[in-house]
Design an enzyme around this catalytic site. Structure first.
Site, PDB file in Angstrom:
ATOM      1  N   GLY A  55       8.310   8.636   0.307  1.00  0.00           N
ATOM      2  CA  GLY A  55       9.642   8.962   0.776  1.00  0.00           C
ATOM      3  C   GLY A  55      10.712   8.245  -0.015  1.00  0.00           C
ATOM      4  O   GLY A  55      11.765   8.803  -0.332  1.00  0.00           O
ATOM      5  N   ARG A  82       9.937   3.322  -4.211  1.00  0.00           N
ATOM      6  CA  ARG A  82       8.472   3.301  -4.220  1.00  0.00           C
ATOM      7  C   ARG A  82       7.942   4.202  -5.333  1.00  0.00           C
ATOM      8  O   ARG A  82       6.935   3.905  -5.954  1.00  0.00           O
ATOM      9  CB  ARG A  82       7.898   3.722  -2.872  1.00  0.00           C
ATOM     10  CG  ARG A  82       6.410   3.407  -2.735  1.00  0.00           C
ATOM     11  CD  ARG A  82       5.845   3.861  -1.397  1.00  0.00           C
ATOM     12  NE  ARG A  82       6.531   3.214  -0.301  1.00  0.00           N
ATOM     13  CZ  ARG A  82       6.690   3.762   0.901  1.00  0.00           C
ATOM     14  NH1 ARG A  82       6.218   4.961   1.159  1.00  0.00           N
ATOM     15  NH2 ARG A  82       7.317   3.115   1.856  1.00  0.00           N
ATOM     16  N   ARG A 110      20.286  13.342  -7.489  1.00  0.00           N
ATOM     17  CA  ARG A 110      20.536  12.667  -6.219  1.00  0.00           C
ATOM     18  C   ARG A 110      19.806  11.327  -6.110  1.00  0.00           C
ATOM     19  O   ARG A 110      19.564  10.831  -5.016  1.00  0.00           O
ATOM     20  CB  ARG A 110      20.159  13.566  -5.033  1.00  0.00           C
ATOM     21  CG  ARG A 110      20.970  14.845  -4.942  1.00  0.00           C
ATOM     22  CD  ARG A 110      20.495  15.755  -3.821  1.00  0.00           C
ATOM     23  NE  ARG A 110      21.308  16.955  -3.754  1.00  0.00           N
ATOM     24  CZ  ARG A 110      21.970  17.351  -2.656  1.00  0.00           C
ATOM     25  NH1 ARG A 110      21.933  16.629  -1.554  1.00  0.00           N
ATOM     26  NH2 ARG A 110      22.687  18.461  -2.672  1.00  0.00           N
ATOM     27  N   ARG A 147       1.322  13.023  -0.091  1.00  0.00           N
ATOM     28  CA  ARG A 147       2.334  12.135   0.474  1.00  0.00           C
ATOM     29  C   ARG A 147       1.755  10.732   0.587  1.00  0.00           C
ATOM     30  O   ARG A 147       0.650  10.539   1.119  1.00  0.00           O
ATOM     31  CB  ARG A 147       2.777  12.640   1.843  1.00  0.00           C
ATOM     32  CG  ARG A 147       3.550  11.603   2.656  1.00  0.00           C
ATOM     33  CD  ARG A 147       4.326  12.211   3.809  1.00  0.00           C
ATOM     34  NE  ARG A 147       4.593  11.245   4.862  1.00  0.00           N
ATOM     35  CZ  ARG A 147       5.405  10.205   4.779  1.00  0.00           C
ATOM     36  NH1 ARG A 147       6.060   9.973   3.636  1.00  0.00           N
ATOM     37  NH2 ARG A 147       5.574   9.385   5.790  1.00  0.00           N
ATOM     38  N   SER A 149       4.760   5.712   4.880  1.00  0.00           N
ATOM     39  CA  SER A 149       4.541   4.736   5.945  1.00  0.00           C
ATOM     40  C   SER A 149       4.489   5.461   7.275  1.00  0.00           C
ATOM     41  O   SER A 149       5.002   6.573   7.423  1.00  0.00           O
ATOM     42  CB  SER A 149       5.656   3.685   5.950  1.00  0.00           C
ATOM     43  OG  SER A 149       6.921   4.303   6.094  1.00  0.00           O
ATOM     44  N   GLU A 179       5.063   9.703  11.974  1.00  0.00           N
ATOM     45  CA  GLU A 179       5.795   9.744  10.715  1.00  0.00           C
ATOM     46  C   GLU A 179       6.706  10.965  10.738  1.00  0.00           C
ATOM     47  O   GLU A 179       6.923  11.529  11.808  1.00  0.00           O
ATOM     48  CB  GLU A 179       4.850   9.703   9.512  1.00  0.00           C
ATOM     49  CG  GLU A 179       3.782  10.779   9.473  1.00  0.00           C
ATOM     50  CD  GLU A 179       4.254  12.018   8.766  1.00  0.00           C
ATOM     51  OE1 GLU A 179       4.452  12.006   7.546  1.00  0.00           O
ATOM     52  OE2 GLU A 179       4.408  13.057   9.463  1.00  0.00           O
ATOM     53  N   GLU A 236       7.154  13.591   7.889  1.00  0.00           N
ATOM     54  CA  GLU A 236       7.115  14.559   6.785  1.00  0.00           C
ATOM     55  C   GLU A 236       5.886  15.444   6.697  1.00  0.00           C
ATOM     56  O   GLU A 236       5.942  16.561   6.168  1.00  0.00           O
ATOM     57  CB  GLU A 236       7.262  13.819   5.438  1.00  0.00           C
ATOM     58  CG  GLU A 236       8.624  13.253   5.146  1.00  0.00           C
ATOM     59  CD  GLU A 236       8.865  11.899   5.779  1.00  0.00           C
ATOM     60  OE1 GLU A 236      10.032  11.530   5.985  1.00  0.00           O
ATOM     61  OE2 GLU A 236       7.878  11.193   6.081  1.00  0.00           O
ATOM     62  N   ASP A 238       4.282  -0.398  10.955  1.00  0.00           N
ATOM     63  CA  ASP A 238       4.667  -1.030  12.214  1.00  0.00           C
ATOM     64  C   ASP A 238       3.778  -0.478  13.324  1.00  0.00           C
ATOM     65  O   ASP A 238       3.114   0.555  13.153  1.00  0.00           O
ATOM     66  CB  ASP A 238       6.135  -0.775  12.541  1.00  0.00           C
ATOM     67  CG  ASP A 238       6.466   0.712  12.645  1.00  0.00           C
ATOM     68  OD1 ASP A 238       6.536   1.224  13.771  1.00  0.00           O
ATOM     69  OD2 ASP A 238       6.648   1.355  11.591  1.00  0.00           O
ATOM     70  N   ARG A 273       7.359  -2.536   2.457  1.00  0.00           N
ATOM     71  CA  ARG A 273       7.082  -1.089   2.458  1.00  0.00           C
ATOM     72  C   ARG A 273       7.271  -0.492   1.068  1.00  0.00           C
ATOM     73  O   ARG A 273       6.633   0.501   0.722  1.00  0.00           O
ATOM     74  CB  ARG A 273       7.989  -0.380   3.478  1.00  0.00           C
ATOM     75  CG  ARG A 273       7.647  -0.698   4.911  1.00  0.00           C
ATOM     76  CD  ARG A 273       8.361   0.221   5.881  1.00  0.00           C
ATOM     77  NE  ARG A 273       9.799   0.029   5.908  1.00  0.00           N
ATOM     78  CZ  ARG A 273      10.423  -0.879   6.651  1.00  0.00           C
ATOM     79  NH1 ARG A 273       9.719  -1.711   7.412  1.00  0.00           N
ATOM     80  NH2 ARG A 273      11.735  -0.960   6.639  1.00  0.00           N
TER      81      ARG A 273
END
Length: 248
Positions: free
Chosen positions: A24, A28, A47, A91, A94, A189, A191, A214, A227
């Site tokens: 995401g 990362r 973007r 994907r 987290s 999550e 997505e 978490d 993360r």
């Protein structure tokens, strides 16, 4: 084919590998490219959604961020699948555990993705649709998790449209989470369900591998920096899957 460049990706045809890892967080994506890929090249930065292509164990692999939520990953996966000939999207994100046995830093490999989203309405399907992962990617991910010594779980994720909601601070508002717990859902999550639906619609393959950041059960949580950079086992597993899928 969807015309390229697309409204959200400035890359040229051929710039992406057969498999794209999709975190995401753009940072990362940058971390994966810089720490794992050989000769990574920035192929998209529209973007600030950074996409890179390099090689891993001799195989051309790409990594590009999706942003947060199903609308965002829906856009990027649609354009990658239809405009750039990408066959596999993994994907690497987290998730929040809702089961006591699913601990911080464990991997959850999403066999399926429940959702409260209306994303499936666009497909005009009768009844409901069950978004599931690619069996090929799933089985390779289990092999890779074993090889990398990961503590992992395979099962249902829940992809939610809401991160904050009226249940915050109101214990009785957590009834929906308790219901998901009772149904054996492992983690929350935002997505996977949309990614799985797009892959199904366009005859492609998708998988969500999430690291537990978490726990709603214990209240434990990781920092934003952790993360971004500490989920390296998940990254290695996903990259090994990309290598295994190159000939399939």
């Amino acid at each position: 084919m969807f015309p390229t460049p697309t409204p959200h990706i400035s890359a040229k045809p051929g710039d992406f590998g057969k498999t794209v890892l999709m975190p995401g967080d753009p940072l990362r994506s940058k971390f994966i490219a810089e720490h794992f890929l050989e000769n990574p090249v920035l192929v998209n930065n529209v973007r600030g959604v950074q996409g890179y292509t390099g090689t891993y164990k001799g195989v051309k692999v790409s990594v590009m961020a999706s942003g947060m939520g199903m609308p965002a990953i829906g856009i990027y996966s649609h354009e990658l699948f239809n405009g750039y000939g990408v066959e596999n999207i993994i994907r690497v994100g987290s998730a929040g555990s809702i089961q006591s046995h699913v601990k911080l830093y464990d991997l959850v490999i999403g066999q399926g993705a429940c959702t409260d989203s209306n994303f499936a309405a666009q497909f005009h399907l009768p009844g409901t649709f069950a978004p599931i992962a690619s069996w090929d990617l799933l089985t390779e991910a289990v092999k890779a998790a074993e090889a990398n010594g990961a503590r992992y779980h395979v099962g249902n994720l829940n992809s939610s449209d809401v991160f904050y909601g009226d249940h915050i601070g109101v214990p009785e508002g957590l009834d929906s989470v308790y219901g998901l717990q009772k149904m054996g859902v492992l983690a929350l999550e935002m997505e996977a369900a949309a990614l799985y639906m797009n892959a199904a619609r366009y005859g492609k393959r998708a998988l969500a591998i999430c690291t537990i950041s978490d726990s709603i059960v214990t209240g434990e949580e990781t920092t934003s920096e952790e993360r971004q950079t500490a989920f390296t086992t998940m990254m290695k597993v996903a990259l090994d899957v990309a290598v295994a899928m190159e000939g399939k």
